[in-house]
Design a protein around this motif. Sequence first.
Motif, mmCIF file in Angstrom:
data_model
loop_
_atom_site.group_PDB
_atom_site.id
_atom_site.type_symbol
_atom_site.label_atom_id
_atom_site.label_comp_id
_atom_site.label_asym_id
_atom_site.label_seq_id
_atom_site.Cartn_x
_atom_site.Cartn_y
_atom_site.Cartn_z
ATOM 1 N N VAL A 1 2.472 -4.493 -2.514
ATOM 2 C CA VAL A 1 2.360 -3.458 -1.528
ATOM 3 C C VAL A 1 0.804 -2.718 -1.799
ATOM 4 C CG1 VAL A 1 2.946 -1.070 -0.879
ATOM 5 C CG2 VAL A 1 4.708 -2.777 -1.413
ATOM 6 N N ASP B 1 -4.213 -1.060 11.059
ATOM 7 C CA ASP B 1 -5.096 -1.588 10.175
ATOM 8 C C ASP B 1 -5.951 -0.358 9.523
ATOM 9 O OD1 ASP B 1 -4.436 -4.249 10.685
ATOM 10 O OD2 ASP B 1 -6.410 -4.787 12.078
ATOM 11 N N LYS C 1 1.833 -7.862 7.359
ATOM 12 C CA LYS C 1 0.814 -6.907 8.069
ATOM 13 C C LYS C 1 0.054 -6.039 7.088
ATOM 14 C CE LYS C 1 3.213 -6.691 12.087
ATOM 15 N NZ LYS C 1 3.514 -6.137 13.402
ATOM 16 N N THR C 2 -0.806 -6.840 6.241
ATOM 17 C CA THR C 2 -1.829 -6.167 5.443
ATOM 18 C C THR C 2 -3.139 -6.459 6.148
ATOM 19 O OG1 THR C 2 -1.992 -8.234 4.118
ATOM 20 C CG2 THR C 2 -0.403 -6.682 3.308
ATOM 21 N N THR C 3 -4.115 -6.141 5.628
ATOM 22 C CA THR C 3 -5.321 -6.378 6.164
ATOM 23 C C THR C 3 -6.251 -7.187 5.107
ATOM 24 O OG1 THR C 3 -6.455 -4.414 5.358
ATOM 25 C CG2 THR C 3 -5.937 -4.550 7.834
ATOM 26 N N TRP C 4 -5.532 -7.427 3.866
ATOM 27 C CA TRP C 4 -6.196 -8.111 2.941
ATOM 28 C C TRP C 4 -5.229 -9.457 2.569
ATOM 29 C CZ3 TRP C 4 -4.230 -3.174 2.285
ATOM 30 C CH2 TRP C 4 -3.179 -3.015 1.880
ATOM 31 N N HIS D 1 3.936 2.170 8.522
ATOM 32 C CA HIS D 1 3.730 2.003 10.018
ATOM 33 C C HIS D 1 4.460 2.890 10.713
ATOM 34 C CE1 HIS D 1 2.111 -2.672 9.660
ATOM 35 N NE2 HIS D 1 1.311 -1.816 9.288
ATOM 36 N N ARG E 1 -3.780 2.586 2.208
ATOM 37 C CA ARG E 1 -3.404 1.821 1.103
ATOM 38 C C ARG E 1 -4.446 0.935 0.275
ATOM 39 N NH1 ARG E 1 0.538 -2.393 3.971
ATOM 40 N NH2 ARG E 1 0.944 -2.970 1.971
ATOM 41 N N LYS E 2 -5.720 0.918 0.843
ATOM 42 C CA LYS E 2 -6.874 0.482 0.322
ATOM 43 C C LYS E 2 -7.783 1.813 0.378
ATOM 44 C CE LYS E 2 -9.009 -3.629 0.501
ATOM 45 N NZ LYS E 2 -9.593 -4.873 1.624
ATOM 46 N N ALA F 1 -3.758 0.422 6.650
ATOM 47 C CA ALA F 1 -4.021 -0.391 5.719
ATOM 48 C C ALA F 1 -5.103 -0.419 4.949
ATOM 49 C CB ALA F 1 -3.811 -1.998 6.265
ATOM 50 N N ASN F 2 -6.036 -0.052 5.574
ATOM 51 C CA ASN F 2 -7.412 0.024 5.147
ATOM 52 C C ASN F 2 -7.885 1.392 4.390
ATOM 53 O OD1 ASN F 2 -8.227 -2.588 5.536
ATOM 54 N ND2 ASN F 2 -8.982 -2.014 7.743
ATOM 55 N N PRO G 1 -3.051 -2.954 -2.884
ATOM 56 C CA PRO G 1 -3.874 -4.087 -2.963
ATOM 57 C C PRO G 1 -4.898 -3.852 -4.361
ATOM 58 C CG PRO G 1 -4.426 -2.520 -1.236
ATOM 59 C CD PRO G 1 -3.130 -2.118 -1.798
ATOM 60 N N TYR H 1 1.973 -15.205 4.997
ATOM 61 C CA TYR H 1 2.881 -14.257 6.066
ATOM 62 C C TYR H 1 4.146 -13.604 5.509
ATOM 63 C CZ TYR H 1 4.702 -13.527 10.598
ATOM 64 O OH TYR H 1 5.472 -12.984 11.626
ATOM 65 N N ARG I 1 -5.411 -12.303 3.686
ATOM 66 C CA ARG I 1 -5.255 -13.150 4.970
ATOM 67 C C ARG I 1 -6.036 -14.557 5.099
ATOM 68 N NH1 ARG I 1 -5.266 -9.056 10.094
ATOM 69 N NH2 ARG I 1 -3.499 -7.730 9.485
ATOM 70 N N ASP J 1 7.027 0.183 3.056
ATOM 71 C CA ASP J 1 5.702 -0.451 2.250
ATOM 72 C C ASP J 1 4.330 -0.176 2.957
ATOM 73 O OD1 ASP J 1 7.403 -0.871 0.249
ATOM 74 O OD2 ASP J 1 7.582 -3.003 0.710
#
Lengths: 321, 421
Positions: free
Chosen positions: A175, B389, A265-268, B198, B396-397, B392-393, A177, A260, A270, B195
């Motif tokens: 979960v 995204d 659905k992460t952006t890392w 969304h 989470r990042k 996520a960016n 990164p 997958y 991939r 997790d």
Amino acid sequence: MSTTSTRGLARPAPAKAAPARPRRGLRGSPTFNFWLFCGPFLVGLAIFVYAPILWSLWLSFFEARFTVTPDKFVGFENYTYMLTNDDFVGSLGTFTAFAAFIVPTTWALSLGLALLVNRLRFMRAFFRSVFFLPTACSYVAASLIWKMSIFSGVRFGLMNTVLGWFGIENIAWLVDPDPPWYWLVIVTARLWLQSGFYMILFLAALQNIPGELYEAAAIDGAKPGWQTFRHITLPQLRATSTAVILLLLIAAYQAFDEFYNLLSKTTWGRPPLVELYYKALGESQDYGAGSAGAVILTVLICAVTLLQGKFLGFGRGEEAK
Amino acid sequence: MSAMSNSNWSRRSLFRAAAGMAAAGSLAACGGNNGRGGGAGSGVALTQYFHAYGEAGTEQAIRKYAKAYDKAAVSTQWITSADFESKLFATLLTKNAPDLFEFHPQIQMVKSGQVADLTDIIEPVRNDFNPADITSHTVDGKIYGVRMIDDPQFFFYRKSMLEKAKVEVPTTLDELAEAAAKLTTGKVKGLYMGDDLHSVINPMIWSAGADTLDAKNQIAYHTPAVIEGIKKMRKLFTSGHLLLGAPTASWDPSSLNQGLCAIQFCGMWAMPSIQKALGDDWGVFPFPKTVDSGKPSVYNGGWSMFVNAKGKNVEAAKAYVKWLWIDQKKYQEEWATSFGFHIPPRTSIAQTATKLKSGNAAEGVRLFNEFGHFDNIGWTQAMITSLEDVFANAVRKDMDPEAALDKADTAVERELKKLFG
């Protein structure tokens, strides 16, 4: 029964075969037979491989959103979009890092397993089967086991349970990164799934090395172990190693399932196929951009394969003849 | 050894065997489960796609409704939730596309001619539908889907855990973060929002006083309050008080029911399951204010039935949609309240749905009415992905929220340009 009696047995065939009767019609034609046997496969290849590739190439020059029969020509717009999309370009970097790690690691692990199994004096078949069995497991099933049982982020996940014995806090493996623990999950899943198959290839190659080579080396004073491995075993495995590396690279290019399923659905993390799926195909239904990305990827794969062939010396032997 | 092993197969016996296998195959197809529903009727066969609902009994209910229809044979494909969208979109491009399917209203499906105009079947009962549901399915005065259920989504909490930790129900995002910290113990995490986070993206934006798109279909999410909200979410994500890596997604109440967390974001559909697991030891509250100038929010999600405009049986499919989702009020009520809890979009049904009249269900309906935001038909899948995204960016990042939103702007503008010119 007497072995000399010929009574009741078929007559031996004449030393010289009687001239064959001319065959009738097409059945005697080698060309007909070629098309009879290869035709269906060539048709399948044309319909299911070449036609989609050409269709994809055609789509890449159109605005193909929510349709695969578009009519708006956009030239290289889709290519520009994909090449300036830092997520797509970044996915190529992800793949490179993944391939750079997974190819040598799997090669070394499968060779190590083959060497171990080859030296076994008992239960050899059992251990061969144990290491080979994961090959029969689907990537999706393995990913779910890795995600939900072994690397689950809660306290009852196997890894977190073990860490808990040492007083270490739960880790959200897939979960968060930072740090990128997800690589550990992905790499171990792929190693488990792949190593057994390549172990079998190495095992076959190991068994083909003539024992006389080792005997001769021993007479010449070579020490068993690393010296023999380095100067006899490894060179004798060159052809198999080359094939294994190629197969591993191809498998790395095709990486999709575990990425997958493990990293939804992460952006890392991939690789290109997952990136293409999320960015341009799948839910977004932008088949034009997706096709452009696929064409770019294909060109890159071709270039890398050609370079690799040159580097590994494919075809050099043929040319030398 | 069997006699067969020595005999040679003649051409005739090969043909005989092949014919036998073909016949056996046909018979097997007749006798086996071929996925068809009931009611043969006029011989028209319709196929409908549903995503796999988590509540027990839902699949059987949908098949029961299909079987009760006598004007067409309706077969149902019940598709794993995670695969639903990709399978639906891919199949819609082929001749195997379903005649009708459930999804959320999205304008690109209208613009690309994928969904049929259902105005004529809805118009006579238009006034009985929640007006927001009609608006969210309307493009240029035409209505393109029938809402089946409305699904308000909010936080569920364990009353006893909050009382024990002396925590009040949070009214701001800061208070939510503080509550999560106080509620986190050795075995229980304070808060679970999924997790990938969304499900809380849109609520956070609305609670910051912003929106996804404005009335002119222009970007409305890129505001200082949203940036502040993203920073707070990042702090929460790295606090160690969020449940991460749970075995089930946030739409499934198992994490709350099993005591893995004290507060969970989920949908009203989970109420019967939570009631069964926790008795009366739970309550609900909306996504709190992101900033002082904001307002609590509730996402009124849901599912709607659409007809494939490119299908072979458009009229027959429309007739089935009208029969089930407009005429059969009994089935509609059963679908909305007998499995999970959902709010019926038909006012006449919602008013008589006794299960939604008391306790937490009634509180859920109040939050729906007071703080609810409905689907915006102009907010498409590609735009949704762009904001996912961002989370996520930037959450989470550790990407700068401003840069993450700029990146989303580029993607959303491209989409808006293609849709609206």
